[in-house]
Design a protein around this motif. Structure first.
Motif, mmCIF file in Angstrom:
data_model
loop_
_atom_site.group_PDB
_atom_site.id
_atom_site.type_symbol
_atom_site.label_atom_id
_atom_site.label_comp_id
_atom_site.label_asym_id
_atom_site.label_seq_id
_atom_site.Cartn_x
_atom_site.Cartn_y
_atom_site.Cartn_z
ATOM 1 N N ALA A 134 51.126 83.272 27.889
ATOM 2 C CA ALA A 134 49.937 82.424 27.876
ATOM 3 C C ALA A 134 49.744 81.916 26.451
ATOM 4 C CB ALA A 134 48.713 83.205 28.335
ATOM 5 N N THR A 135 49.049 80.812 26.305
ATOM 6 C CA THR A 135 48.815 80.230 24.984
ATOM 7 C C THR A 135 47.503 80.751 24.424
ATOM 8 O OG1 THR A 135 50.016 78.219 25.620
ATOM 9 C CG2 THR A 135 48.568 78.090 23.681
ATOM 10 N N ALA A 136 47.571 81.400 23.271
ATOM 11 C CA ALA A 136 46.371 81.938 22.639
ATOM 12 C C ALA A 136 45.460 80.791 22.212
ATOM 13 C CB ALA A 136 46.749 82.798 21.442
ATOM 14 N N PRO A 137 44.143 80.935 22.376
ATOM 15 C CA PRO A 137 43.213 79.815 22.199
ATOM 16 C C PRO A 137 43.038 79.338 20.765
ATOM 17 C CG PRO A 137 42.005 81.860 22.559
ATOM 18 C CD PRO A 137 43.448 82.169 22.792
ATOM 19 N N ILE A 138 43.228 80.200 19.778
ATOM 20 C CA ILE A 138 42.981 79.814 18.390
ATOM 21 C C ILE A 138 44.284 79.522 17.647
ATOM 22 C CG2 ILE A 138 42.084 80.609 16.161
ATOM 23 C CD1 ILE A 138 39.885 82.065 17.683
ATOM 24 N N GLU A 174 43.573 88.033 19.838
ATOM 25 C CA GLU A 174 42.501 87.080 20.125
ATOM 26 C C GLU A 174 41.909 87.407 21.492
ATOM 27 O OE1 GLU A 174 43.769 82.954 19.736
ATOM 28 O OE2 GLU A 174 45.183 83.475 18.129
ATOM 29 N N TRP A 175 40.696 86.899 21.713
ATOM 30 C CA TRP A 175 40.149 86.995 23.057
ATOM 31 C C TRP A 175 39.217 85.816 23.327
ATOM 32 C CZ3 TRP A 175 36.249 91.693 23.768
ATOM 33 C CH2 TRP A 175 35.081 91.449 23.062
ATOM 34 N N ALA A 188 35.831 81.932 21.994
ATOM 35 C CA ALA A 188 37.106 82.486 21.532
ATOM 36 C C ALA A 188 36.947 83.033 20.121
ATOM 37 C CB ALA A 188 38.190 81.413 21.557
ATOM 38 N N ALA A 189 37.575 84.185 19.870
ATOM 39 C CA ALA A 189 37.497 84.796 18.538
ATOM 40 C C ALA A 189 38.774 85.563 18.248
ATOM 41 C CB ALA A 189 36.285 85.728 18.446
#
Length: 225
Positions: A134-138, A174-175, A188-189
């Protein structure tokens, strides 16, 4: 007849010999940990049981302005929680007195989730699904992802969803938090600046993508048996 008794005697001896042989013990194959267990274990879950007291200060900074600072002392074995702010100090039992101290308890749960979320993956009842890519959001990097969904009637914020991103070391990087599972305004952080405190790994800093939000812990102290 003699031959018959000879054969019978031999047969009994064979049976007796079989009974005297020790039975083979077949051990069950060791069960492979689930991916959420691997995340908890990577953060030192086995060492958490040794903790008698955990102190930490939860801080939130928005645009370089400190908005929140709460100092906690938690004794997991007795469920005793103390909140210290510039204005007051409150001590209560998290298990038996949470309802009577709901305002404090809500903040204790929130702050402790940011501190110890990897352990809640095995402590709490929730549904989860694992994706290998999956692509991490940050960062935009390709990582593994676990999507955690809490039940509709669970806790102070039922139905919450967390998307957890991690590498093959099973340490969260990240989450994304979705309040009540809503797709509106997902938050997202990062999970960064890990510290190893007596075998328990804690991410001490979290930031959003543009750095305008920063949540960090200081004053972390752990006492063990």
């Amino acid at each position: 007849m003699k031959n018959y008794y000879t054969l019978l005697t031999a047969f009994v001896l064979i049976l007796s010999g079989c009974k005297n042989e020790p039975e083979e013990k077949h051990s069950e194959p060791e069960k492979e940990p689930t991916v959420v267990e691997k995340i908890a274990n990577a953060n030192g879950l086995e060492n958490f049981d040794n903790i008698t007291e955990l102190k930490y200060t939860f801080n939130v900074k928005v645009n370089d302005s400190l908005r929140t600072s709460r100092a906690w002392t938690w004794e997991p074995k007795t469920n005793t929680v103390t909140l210290t702010t510039p204005d007051s100090t409150v001590t209560y039992n998290h298990k038996s007195e949470a309802a009577a101290h709901e305002w404090v308890d809500q903040r204790f749960i929130n702050d402790q989730y940011w501190l110890l979320f990897p352990f809640h993956l095995v402590w709490d009842e929730m549904k989860w699904q694992h994706e290998e890519e999956a692509t991490a959001p940050i960062s935009g990097e390709t990582m593994e992802r676990v999507i955690v969904t809490y039940p509709a009637g669970a806790g102070y914020t039922p139905g919450d969803v967390y998307e957890v991103y991690f590498d093959d070391d099973h340490i969260i990087k990240e989450w994304v938090y979705k309040s009540g599972g809503s797709e509106e305004n997902p938050f997202a952080a990062t999970w960064e600046e890990y510290e190893d405190l007596k075998g328990v790994k804690i991410a001490t800093r979290h930031r959003n993508e543009d750095g305008s939000f920063e949540l960090f812990f200081d004053g972390i102290e752990i006492k063990t048996e």
